[in-house]
Design a protein around this motif. Sequence first.
Motif: not given
Length: 233
Positions: A219-230
């Motif tokens: 699967i093609e990769r890409r830069g990802q982050g993590r959503p805020r849950l605060d």
Amino acid sequence: MPRVGRVVLPNYPHHVVQRGHNRQVVFAAEEDYQRYVRDLRELKDAFGIKIYAYCLMTNHVHLLVSPGNSVAGLGQLMKALAARATRYRNRLEGRTGTLWEGRYKSSVVQTETYLLACCRYIELNPVRACMVADAADYPWSSYNARIGLVPDSDWLDIDACFSILGDTTLKRRENYKAFVKQSVSSDETKIIREALQRGQLTGTARFIEEVERIAGVRIERRGQGRPRLDGGI
């Protein structure tokens, strides 16, 4: 390991969007919206699908759904929803032809990291489109049902990840409301939108590796982050 187009996995949430043919209007009157929601409620059980979030826009639909053990249920659901809406509009307007694009877009969603973020993304569509100032002002999404503002809303499914929002139903509703109202980073919105548009995965690099092992594809990769849950949770 072969590359893959659309990935559909059993028992994983999928962010799905289906648009009107040539972006034509698919919901022209209140009855159009009501019929689609009734069909969604009826057909989810027929095809073994869980519904976490939805938003019906003028010319497209966003859904966050999870097929059961049979991945065919997702395609069957989307086909049946589209067919019912098309028959209704064609009969109403005395016309023939398609109402929807032939192929819907979908993205497998990492449950523990992105399911809540995708619910928020879907339910904030009318706010981003400047149709309303608050998600609660829009009647054709799952938001008001999720926070307990409408009766007979127990047909929406609740994933275990909702438990992080509180120990009671009331607390979970209040914290979900705060979660939707908090500031959403542009990175989170971009990740969710691009994953859907490109048919990629909505999740972390580790999640992508996990899905590659399950599906046996690259699967093609890409830069990802993590959503805020605060911000209120």
